[in-house]
Write an enzyme that holds these catalytic residues in place. Sequence first.
Site, PDB file in Angstrom:
ATOM      1  N   LYS A   1      45.873 -26.308  27.857  1.00  0.00           N
ATOM      2  CA  LYS A   1      44.534 -26.529  26.661  1.00  0.00           C
ATOM      3  C   LYS A   1      43.520 -26.660  28.028  1.00  0.00           C
ATOM      4  O   LYS A   1      42.384 -27.314  28.262  1.00  0.00           O
ATOM      5  CB  LYS A   1      45.010 -28.362  26.895  1.00  0.00           C
ATOM      6  CG  LYS A   1      45.814 -27.945  26.090  1.00  0.00           C
ATOM      7  CD  LYS A   1      46.284 -29.688  25.578  1.00  0.00           C
ATOM      8  CE  LYS A   1      46.299 -30.871  27.330  1.00  0.00           C
ATOM      9  NZ  LYS A   1      46.465 -32.527  26.605  1.00  0.00           N
TER      10      LYS A   1
ATOM     11  N   ASP B   1      50.812 -38.250  27.320  1.00  0.00           N
ATOM     12  CA  ASP B   1      50.327 -38.722  26.300  1.00  0.00           C
ATOM     13  C   ASP B   1      51.411 -39.075  25.046  1.00  0.00           C
ATOM     14  O   ASP B   1      50.673 -40.817  24.463  1.00  0.00           O
ATOM     15  CB  ASP B   1      49.062 -38.512  25.956  1.00  0.00           C
ATOM     16  CG  ASP B   1      48.973 -36.870  25.796  1.00  0.00           C
ATOM     17  OD1 ASP B   1      50.114 -36.816  25.725  1.00  0.00           O
ATOM     18  OD2 ASP B   1      48.188 -36.656  25.805  1.00  0.00           O
TER      19      ASP B   1
HETATM   20  C1  BGC Z   1      51.203 -30.454  26.958  1.00  0.00           C
HETATM   21  C2  BGC Z   1      51.160 -31.670  27.194  1.00  0.00           C
HETATM   22  C3  BGC Z   1      50.484 -33.022  25.960  1.00  0.00           C
HETATM   23  C4  BGC Z   1      50.193 -32.313  24.979  1.00  0.00           C
HETATM   24  C5  BGC Z   1      49.062 -33.497  23.962  1.00  0.00           C
HETATM   25  C6  BGC Z   1      50.065 -30.054  25.416  1.00  0.00           C
HETATM   26  O1  BGC Z   1      49.370 -28.705  25.598  1.00  0.00           O
HETATM   27  O2  BGC Z   1      51.672 -29.888  27.542  1.00  0.00           O
HETATM   28  O3  BGC Z   1      51.842 -32.365  27.759  1.00  0.00           O
HETATM   29  O4  BGC Z   1      51.383 -34.088  25.581  1.00  0.00           O
HETATM   30  O5  BGC Z   1      48.950 -30.843  24.911  1.00  0.00           O
HETATM   31  O6  BGC Z   1      47.877 -33.477  24.915  1.00  0.00           O
END
Ligand code: BGC
Length: 480
Positions: free
Chosen positions: A173, A209
């Site tokens: 992200k 989360d």
């Molecule tokens: C992460 C997860 C997270 C999800 C939602 C993903 O990019 O790898 O750990 O739960 O995003 O935030």
Amino acid sequence: IKTLTPVNQGPFGSELSLTLQVQKHLEPFRLSLEKLQDVSARLRKDMIRGLGKHSHHRASVKMLPTFVRATPDGTEKGDFLALDLGGTNFRVLHVRVLEEEQRVLKMDSQICAIPQDIMLGTGEKLFDHIAACLAEFLDSQKLRGQTLPLGFTFSFPCEQKEIDKSILIRWTKGFNCSGVEGEDVVNLLKEAIHRRGDYDISSVAMVNDTVGTMMSCGYRDQSCEIGMIIGTGTNACYMEEMKNVKRVEGEDGRMCINTEWGGFGDDGCLKDVLTEFDEEVDKTSINPGVHTFEKMISGMYLGEIVRLVLLKLTEEKLLFRGCPSEALLTPGSFETRFISEIEEPDSGLENAKKILTKLDLDWDLVDACVARLVCDTVSSRSARLCAAALATIVNRIRINRGLDHLKTTVGVDGTVYRKHPNFSDELQAAVRLLAPKCDVTFLISEDGSGKGAAMVTAVAQRVWACWASPDDLFHCRVTL
Ligand code: BGC
């Protein structure tokens, strides 16, 4: 909006032929029920691989044990700090869990921006920034001097050794801080706090989360045993039978597994589902080749997929008289929130016109309708792929328990799920088709990353309190 409103014949030939040509480009996004069933079957195999003692190293769906073995039982209490990193903002919270009223109160919270240079800088800088925000918050709340337990919602894939030891596998992200992958995040936070030396924290519970979301909903509805996020990123967790979690000792009870389904497809198993636009989004991302499934679904990428499709249709002279604007040519210019605005049932077409104007495009009514169709197609695919993944989980829970019929609840959060006008309806309708023997209730979480993290910490404290050492949490048998 799936059929274009008839308008006078334009410069591109008949209305029908335009529709057909546009549809041809959108066809790869349309996944039939059979295809979705097939995707679900592939994910099922990958989940089993992720749970396996010897196969998990090469699994693209990581199926990470969370060491959360109990959901709230209503006896939790106390004051907690919560940190939340990995969504839209970084937040610090003070949360109070009241036993008598079985309520979780958010006492106060503060949002701190994480500037782009910190998101892409060194890990030390990132954790110094976090420790500084926490210090500021403790001062503003007059909490300095109290060493409160802390729940840290860290929404990235982590290999958890215990509830308070969490090794970052990879950034996702848009984060890419050096020196953090492969390291224990709790240590990095504690080191940053010690570098300052002006305050301290007591125990830390690390929480994804999805887990916070499941736990915060679990407090309201005891049958909540799945947590799902469809926001900037996407992921889900669920309660798995311990006997199937081959990497962790013990056969009894259940443990929450963080699936990290965003990595599904990283081994190439979704090649036939990916479009040329997905490949382009991946290539230009900061982490090419990883989190394939997430890049087809989540808020960080949906807007960019739409922009690439609009650009392609413009190049094919099916939109904007063949003239793209500078803005349309700029990566990231089509924000994911535009999709929700354009798909609003009443004001959508008007919103589309405003957004196309903002992007400096020379549009007509047909262009606005086509843009709407593109948004609908891309968001529908996202909802249906999520449904296929969620159906895999609920079907698995049903079979695990040998039930003919399963009634269960999913705690959900994330901007895409919350804000898009028909995403949740489409997702739920597809889950009904893909998991016909499961009756799934969807519960929107109330601040899972804040209150949920405090809940996880509170449950851990409760369980810690009744056992000699934190290690015993591992053996503690608390069932749902
Ligand atoms: C992460 C997860 C997270 C999800 C939602 C993903 O990019 O790898 O750990 O739960 O995003 O935030």
